[in-house]
Write a protein that holds these residues in place. Structure first.
Motif, mmCIF file in Angstrom:
data_model
loop_
_atom_site.group_PDB
_atom_site.id
_atom_site.type_symbol
_atom_site.label_atom_id
_atom_site.label_comp_id
_atom_site.label_asym_id
_atom_site.label_seq_id
_atom_site.Cartn_x
_atom_site.Cartn_y
_atom_site.Cartn_z
ATOM 1 N N GLY A 192 38.518 35.793 21.877
ATOM 2 C CA GLY A 192 38.762 36.095 23.197
ATOM 3 C C GLY A 192 40.315 35.725 23.282
ATOM 4 O O GLY A 192 41.014 35.078 22.441
ATOM 5 N N TRP A 251 43.570 34.359 25.422
ATOM 6 C CA TRP A 251 44.010 33.351 26.308
ATOM 7 C C TRP A 251 45.570 33.755 26.881
ATOM 8 O O TRP A 251 46.286 33.898 25.795
ATOM 9 C CB TRP A 251 44.088 32.043 25.609
ATOM 10 N N PRO A 285 38.757 41.063 24.132
ATOM 11 C CA PRO A 285 38.606 40.750 25.614
ATOM 12 C C PRO A 285 39.345 39.597 26.066
ATOM 13 O O PRO A 285 39.535 38.684 25.359
ATOM 14 C CB PRO A 285 37.192 40.296 25.436
ATOM 15 N N THR A 322 39.551 36.313 28.026
ATOM 16 C CA THR A 322 38.813 35.541 28.529
ATOM 17 C C THR A 322 39.247 34.439 29.169
ATOM 18 O O THR A 322 38.556 33.554 30.083
ATOM 19 C CB THR A 322 38.048 34.697 27.302
ATOM 20 N N HIS A 323 40.634 34.140 29.273
ATOM 21 C CA HIS A 323 41.006 32.825 29.988
ATOM 22 C C HIS A 323 42.443 33.338 30.555
ATOM 23 O O HIS A 323 43.207 33.890 29.842
ATOM 24 C CB HIS A 323 41.342 31.629 29.092
ATOM 25 N N TYR A 348 40.403 41.660 34.953
ATOM 26 C CA TYR A 348 39.566 41.230 34.019
ATOM 27 C C TYR A 348 38.665 40.168 34.699
ATOM 28 O O TYR A 348 38.776 38.980 34.728
ATOM 29 C CB TYR A 348 40.273 40.431 32.865
ATOM 30 N N ALA A 388 37.074 37.031 33.190
ATOM 31 C CA ALA A 388 37.943 36.093 32.446
ATOM 32 C C ALA A 388 38.037 34.845 33.571
ATOM 33 O O ALA A 388 37.926 35.025 34.772
ATOM 34 C CB ALA A 388 39.276 36.394 32.452
ATOM 35 N N GLN A 389 37.947 33.506 32.808
ATOM 36 C CA GLN A 389 38.087 32.303 33.561
ATOM 37 C C GLN A 389 39.725 32.025 33.880
ATOM 38 O O GLN A 389 40.189 32.190 33.093
ATOM 39 C CB GLN A 389 37.396 31.133 32.819
ATOM 40 N N ALA A 428 36.491 25.347 25.125
ATOM 41 C CA ALA A 428 36.998 27.247 24.732
ATOM 42 C C ALA A 428 38.125 27.192 23.972
ATOM 43 O O ALA A 428 38.108 28.246 23.160
ATOM 44 C CB ALA A 428 36.976 27.770 26.126
#
Length: 246
Positions: free
Chosen positions: A48, A50, A70, A72-73, A92, A95-96, A127
């Motif tokens: 992922g 960041w 992808p 993800t953060h 996105y 995403a977190q 993560a």
């Protein structure tokens, strides 16, 4: 600062090390002065991406990022670098979102709805703990920045704690302003207004000594020239207001 002050080409990924990229964006105006913008992208061990301090979204840049993997953060590292993050979160939605203390409150004061998020502190979440370290630099009423360290290439990732504007890229007014602020390359520091208003320098010094213990070899910041040599010496100089000059 005209177009020559920007780190062209804009809105495209530029590799710094395996798994590490920056993307430079258009200037923004802060207190009437133009600031170049920069985001950092890291590929985590799970594949992922960041995203640190996302710049204004641009379709070409988004296409390049989608080709990497992808997202993800999404990270807002301090209460000045959050304005574009809601747009990225909308693009996105899986995403977190992560934010430093004070980000959501400042966003609300400026009429921006900040997305639900996880708070950033001293401890990297699972993560990304195997790829990035982090530290909250405390003691300022406003500039509470979380700094990061990309372990594979010993790269220190900062936002506004150091600014490093190159005089040759600036207008005469900006050259004067950055000289007064102590934020000119090659020895850009924490802006003097932040140094003078830091309430608890002892707390900042404790955190900054831990950061120096990571032994960084490169410094990436949001505004100005990336430091590729003498990173530890540069950090000690830039943070002498807290660490002292010994």
């Amino acid at each position: 600062m005209g177009g020559g002050g920007l780190y062209t080409p804009l809105d495209t990924l530029k590799p710094l090390a395996p798994g590490l990229w920056v993307a430079d964006g258009p200037a923004i105006r802060f207190y009437g002065m133009p600031f170049p913008t920069r985001m950092v992208v890291v590929r985590l061990s799970g594949g992922g991406l960041w995203m640190h301090s996302p710049i204004a979204p641009d379709e070409r840049l988004l296409d390049e990022i989608d080709a990497l993997g992808p997202v993800t953060h999404l990270v807002a590292p301090n209460a000045l670098h959050y304005a574009y993050l809601p747009a990225w979160a909308a693009r996105y939605p899986a995403a977190q979102v992560h934010a430093a203390p004070g980000v959501a409150r400042r966003a609300a004061r400026h009429g921006l709805r900040f997305p639900p998020h996880e708070p950033l502190g001293d401890t990297a979440p699972p993560a990304w703990a195997d790829t990035l370290r982090q530290k909250l630099i405390p003691g300022h009423a406003f500039l509470r920045e979380v700094v990061f360290f990309y372990i594979p290439s010993a790269t220190q990732i900062l936002t506004d704690l150091i600014e490093n504007f190159e005089p040759a890229r600036l207008s005469p007014f900006m050259r004067l302003a950055t000289w007064i602020a102590a934020t000119q390359a090659p020895g850009g520091q924490t802006p003097r207004d932040a140094q003078w208003t830091w309430r608890d320098k002892a707390a900042a010094a404790h955190a900054l000594r831990a950061v120096l213990g990571w032994k960084p070899q490169r410094i990436v910041m949001a505004h100005g020239r990336i430091v590729e040599e003498g990173a530890e010496a540069h950090l000690r100089h830039a943070f002498a207001w807290a660490l002292g000059r010994v």
